[in-house]
Design a protein around this motif. Structure first.
Motif, PDB file in Angstrom:
ATOM      1  N   ILE A  21       0.852  -1.193   0.000  1.00 25.06           N
ATOM      2  CA  ILE A  21       0.000   0.000   0.000  1.00 25.06           C
ATOM      3  C   ILE A  21       0.882   1.234   0.000  1.00 25.06           C
ATOM      4  O   ILE A  21       2.080   1.169   0.252  1.00 25.06           O
ATOM      5  CB  ILE A  21      -0.913   0.037   1.241  1.00 25.06           C
ATOM      6  CG1 ILE A  21      -0.044   0.094   2.517  1.00 25.06           C
ATOM      7  CG2 ILE A  21      -1.859  -1.145   1.269  1.00 25.06           C
ATOM      8  CD1 ILE A  21      -0.801   0.517   3.753  1.00 25.06           C
ATOM      9  N   GLY A  23       2.003   4.494   2.010  1.00 26.98           N
ATOM     10  CA  GLY A  23       2.167   4.583   3.443  1.00 26.98           C
ATOM     11  C   GLY A  23       3.179   3.562   3.930  1.00 26.98           C
ATOM     12  O   GLY A  23       4.070   3.132   3.186  1.00 26.98           O
ATOM     13  N   ASN A  25       4.642   0.043   5.045  1.00 29.06           N
ATOM     14  CA  ASN A  25       4.582  -1.405   4.915  1.00 29.06           C
ATOM     15  C   ASN A  25       5.743  -1.985   5.731  1.00 29.06           C
ATOM     16  O   ASN A  25       6.881  -1.546   5.576  1.00 29.06           O
ATOM     17  CB  ASN A  25       4.749  -1.833   3.461  1.00 29.06           C
ATOM     18  CG  ASN A  25       3.684  -1.240   2.542  1.00 29.06           C
ATOM     19  OD1 ASN A  25       2.706  -1.877   2.197  1.00 29.06           O
ATOM     20  ND2 ASN A  25       3.905   0.007   2.112  1.00 29.06           N
ATOM     21  N   SER A 533       3.964   8.684   5.774  1.00 26.72           N
ATOM     22  CA  SER A 533       2.629   8.113   5.533  1.00 26.72           C
ATOM     23  C   SER A 533       1.583   9.211   5.398  1.00 26.72           C
ATOM     24  O   SER A 533       0.684   9.144   4.544  1.00 26.72           O
ATOM     25  CB  SER A 533       2.250   7.163   6.671  1.00 26.72           C
ATOM     26  OG  SER A 533       3.112   6.055   6.717  1.00 26.72           O
ATOM     27  N   GLN A 538       5.205   6.087   0.087  1.00 27.29           N
ATOM     28  CA  GLN A 538       5.368   4.690   0.475  1.00 27.29           C
ATOM     29  C   GLN A 538       6.713   4.454   1.158  1.00 27.29           C
ATOM     30  O   GLN A 538       7.750   4.946   0.733  1.00 27.29           O
ATOM     31  CB  GLN A 538       5.271   3.794  -0.754  1.00 27.29           C
ATOM     32  CG  GLN A 538       5.310   2.306  -0.439  1.00 27.29           C
ATOM     33  CD  GLN A 538       5.215   1.454  -1.695  1.00 27.29           C
ATOM     34  OE1 GLN A 538       6.013   1.596  -2.618  1.00 27.29           O
ATOM     35  NE2 GLN A 538       4.222   0.585  -1.751  1.00 27.29           N
ATOM     36  N   SER A 553       1.879   2.708  13.047  1.00 23.26           N
ATOM     37  CA  SER A 553       0.530   2.417  12.510  1.00 23.26           C
ATOM     38  C   SER A 553       0.614   1.863  11.089  1.00 23.26           C
ATOM     39  O   SER A 553      -0.017   2.369  10.151  1.00 23.26           O
ATOM     40  CB  SER A 553      -0.351   3.673  12.540  1.00 23.26           C
ATOM     41  OG  SER A 553      -0.448   4.191  13.844  1.00 23.26           O
ATOM     42  N   ALA A 554       1.379   0.813  10.932  1.00 25.56           N
ATOM     43  CA  ALA A 554       1.626   0.239   9.611  1.00 25.56           C
ATOM     44  C   ALA A 554       0.331  -0.199   8.943  1.00 25.56           C
ATOM     45  O   ALA A 554      -0.447  -0.975   9.514  1.00 25.56           O
ATOM     46  CB  ALA A 554       2.578  -0.942   9.733  1.00 25.56           C
ATOM     47  N   GLY A 555       0.117   0.276   7.743  1.00 30.45           N
ATOM     48  CA  GLY A 555      -1.090  -0.100   7.010  1.00 30.45           C
ATOM     49  C   GLY A 555      -1.020  -1.517   6.481  1.00 30.45           C
ATOM     50  O   GLY A 555      -2.057  -2.136   6.198  1.00 30.45           O
ATOM     51  N   ARG A 556       0.176  -2.072   6.363  1.00 28.65           N
ATOM     52  CA  ARG A 556       0.321  -3.450   5.914  1.00 28.65           C
ATOM     53  C   ARG A 556       1.556  -4.048   6.589  1.00 28.65           C
ATOM     54  O   ARG A 556       2.639  -3.474   6.533  1.00 28.65           O
ATOM     55  CB  ARG A 556       0.475  -3.508   4.391  1.00 28.65           C
ATOM     56  CG  ARG A 556       0.488  -4.907   3.779  1.00 28.65           C
ATOM     57  CD  ARG A 556      -0.853  -5.626   3.968  1.00 28.65           C
ATOM     58  NE  ARG A 556      -1.966  -4.903   3.457  1.00 28.65           N
ATOM     59  CZ  ARG A 556      -2.395  -4.932   2.201  1.00 28.65           C
ATOM     60  NH1 ARG A 556      -1.758  -5.674   1.315  1.00 28.65           N
ATOM     61  NH2 ARG A 556      -3.435  -4.235   1.829  1.00 28.65           N
ATOM     62  N   LYS A 574      -3.296  -5.236   8.509  1.00 30.02           N
ATOM     63  CA  LYS A 574      -2.969  -4.005   9.224  1.00 30.02           C
ATOM     64  C   LYS A 574      -2.340  -4.345  10.569  1.00 30.02           C
ATOM     65  O   LYS A 574      -2.516  -5.450  11.103  1.00 30.02           O
ATOM     66  CB  LYS A 574      -4.218  -3.164   9.434  1.00 30.02           C
ATOM     67  CG  LYS A 574      -4.743  -2.507   8.164  1.00 30.02           C
ATOM     68  CD  LYS A 574      -5.908  -1.558   8.480  1.00 30.02           C
ATOM     69  CE  LYS A 574      -5.465  -0.407   9.349  1.00 30.02           C
ATOM     70  NZ  LYS A 574      -6.574   0.536   9.622  1.00 30.02           N
TER      71      LYS A 574
END
Length: 609
Positions: A21, A23, A25, A533, A538, A553-556, A574
């Motif tokens: 994603i 942001g 990873n 992010s 990215q 706050s990792a989106g993936r 997430k």
């Protein structure tokens, strides 16, 4: 541009298929699960350049081992839509224009970059993205070699030309002696002498023509050889265009035209050779006839008056030498013009290089200024123009070996004299100028010029480039400390915020927490990732530190595992999804029990914090 998907066919990560994603990873997992391999395969596929080029060979060996005969498939997204690249272990399938689109820093690279001036410069250039490069100096080196050879030939010719006054004086003496023997111009002896002089003048002219024909034939032989080599290259180009590129249309027609012109040149060179041979044979026959005519005339004069034939021969020889000096003077004039033209060409090449160096410095300076503004005020990126003299010092050490020149003097010379100025001083043999500019004695300057006055040394000197020097300064109170004086942890602490300050490209980091304490990691590194992010940029990170996926706050988050033969993704999602929370707790916190015990300890002894 950002990386949206990675698939691997073959090798250690065979069957891997992950989607990223924008942001943050984060890739987690035990050692040996393939975290570093995943990141390096992205770097390899995109062709992202290494700030630390010394490790390139090791990385290539790693790729050969982990990818083998397989391939990496990377999907990319940008404002114009999506694209895909499929790349094998040797890099086939890359798109060169993508090489600056991602910034990748592998394990331990931060420390190595901070410790090495060339790597710091390279990092700033990677940060600058499409900063203009400096043109190749090979043409300057070629011109310098040609100037050396022409200068040496000119020196020899000028020395040869100095014989003219002596020859002219000899001719006057011989003529006066001849006149004393021959008498009045209307005498029989004078008539025979004039006939002999006329024949010998024609013979001398033919000798000069034969000499010119010989040189012309040698030059034409070189031309023929050059055209033959060019024809071979053109044939290979045509085969490459036909078999590998699949060229058609304009490209094929241009190559065919080159082959046609080279064929014509080969034919013309052959015709030139035949014409030279014909003229040579004709001139040799004519010269032989003139010698037959001159022989009885010379014998008659010698019989009539002893020594007259010898004097006539001496005058003839002196005249021939003076005619040769006329040709020498003509060559001197041509060479002086050629030298002037070559110097002008080299000056133009230097001006082009120096203008590019100035543009590149301005680009680096702009990046350094923006970067310093974006990071903590205790870190400053400094750029000094053309202050890295290591390449010049290395060349001087090598070339002055055995001349008893102290290294301290070489250091001083490298710091005081620009490579181009030194080159021109050596070419001009200007000992006084070098002594003044380099703060040397006359003898020291003469030794330096003598050691550098060779085609190889001057060509090498002409290619020496003073580089911009980049330093990362840590402001400690009123003192700015160079990154080179810092500890390993401080080096990483100074370099990482500089890397994270970028907001334009995907950033890939492998275990950035190495050598950093958790407080600094949270306050500066994780915060930098959160800012990226928030800017919809990215970041892909492999880590063993729980603070990065949780506080970032990792989106993936990708949880990797391995059976010893192959690595795979065991779970992804997430940072706050339960399978991911369980994996982070188990892998990175030592399990729930260990985490609970630490929490209880901190609560009980909180007054100590």
């Amino acid at each position: 541009m950002w990386v949206s998907r990675l698939r691997i066919n073959g090798g250690f990560l065979n069957g891997l298929d992950v989607s990223f994603i924008k942001g943050l990873n984060v890739v987690v997992g035990p050692r040996g699960a393939g975290k570093t391999t995943l990141l390096e395969l992205i770097r390899h596929a995109i062709g992202a350049e290494h700030a630390d080029r010394q490790r390139e060979t090791a990385r290539q060996a790693l790729l050969a081992a982990v990818l083998g005969s397989g391939e990496a498939i990377v999907d990319l997204e940008d404002a114009n839509g999506g694209s895909q690249i499929i790349v094998d272990a040797k890099g086939r399938g890359r798109r060169p224009e993508l090489s600056h689109s991602v910034l990748v820093l592998g394990q331990s690279e931060l420390e190595d970059i901070a410790s090495d001036p060339a790597s710091r410069l390279r990092l700033l250039d990677l940060r600058a993205g499409d900063a203009q490069s400096v043109p190749d100096r090979s043409r300057i080196a070629n011109l310098t070699r040609r100037l050396f050879e022409s200068r040496r030939v000119l020196e020899d010719l000028r020395e040869e030309s100095l014989k003219r006054p002596g020859l002219e004086a000899d001719r006057e003496i011989f003529k006066s002696q001849e006149a004393a023997i021959v008498g009045e111009s209307g005498s029989p002896l004078a008539s025979q002498r004039d006939q002999l002089n006329a024949v010998e003048e024609k013979s001398s002219a033919l000798a000069r023509k034969l000499d010119g024909l010989t040189r012309a034939r040698e030059a034409n032989a070189k031309l023929h050889e050059t055209v033959a080599l060019a024809s071979e290259i053109a044939t290979r180009l045509a085969m490459l265009a036909r078999d590998s590129i699949g060229a058609a249309g304009d490209l094929s027609s241009h190559i065919a035209r080159v082959e046609e012109l080279l064929s014509m040149a080969t034919g013309e060179s052959g015709r030139i050779d035949r014409e030279i041979r014909i003229q040579t044979d004709t001139s040799v026959a004519a010269e032989s006839g003139l010698k037959e005519t001159a022989a009885p005339l010379r014998a008659t004069l010698e019989e009539t008056e002893a020594g007259l034939g010898q004097l006539t021969a001496q005058i003839r020889n002196v005249n021939a030498q003076l005619l040769e000096l006329d040709a020498v003077d003509a060559q001197i004039s041509v060479l002086e013009q050629e030298l002037q033209t070559m110097r002008a060409e080299r000056d133009f090449e230097y001006a082009t290089v120096e203008a590019a160096e100035e543009r590149l410095f301005r680009a680096r300076l702009a990046v350094a200024k923006v970067t310093s503004q974006e990071i903590d005020n205790h870190i400053v990126v400094s750029v000094q123009h053309l202050s890295d003299t290591r390449e010049l010092r290395t060349l001087l050490l090598e070339r002055l070996k055995g001349t008893h020149t102290r290294s301290s003097l070489i250091d001083s010379l490298a710091a005081r004299v620009l490579p181009r100025f030194l080159l021109e001083i050596v070419e001009a043999q200007d000992v006084l100028a070098l002594a003044s500019a380099g703060d040397l004695t006359h003898d020291q300057a003469a030794r330096v010029i003598g050691a550098l006055d060779s085609p190889d040394a001057l060509a090498s000197l002409s290619q020496v480039a003073l580089l911009d020097s980049v330093d990362f300064l840590l402001r400690d109170g009123a003192v700015d400390k160079s990154v080179e004086t810092l500890s390993t942890g401080q080096k990483c602490a100074v370099t990482l915020p500089i890397v994270l300050s970028e907001r334009d490209r995907t950033l890939i980091l492998d275990q950035p927490e190495d050598h950093l304490d958790n407080a600094y990691l949270v306050d500066h590194v994780v915060t930098g990732m959160v800012r990226r992010s928030a800017s919809a940029v990215q970041t892909i990170v492999a880590t063993h530190n729980a603070n990065i996926p949780v506080l970032g706050s990792a989106g993936r988050v990708f949880v990797m595992a391995s059976d010893g033969q192959h690595g795979h993704v065991r779970a992804d999602g997430k940072f706050d999804e339960q399978p991911i929370v369980d994996a982070i707790t188990s892998l990175m916190e030592g399990g729930r029990d260990a985490f609970a015990r630490r929490s209880a300890f901190y609560e009980e002894h909180g007054s100590l914090l």
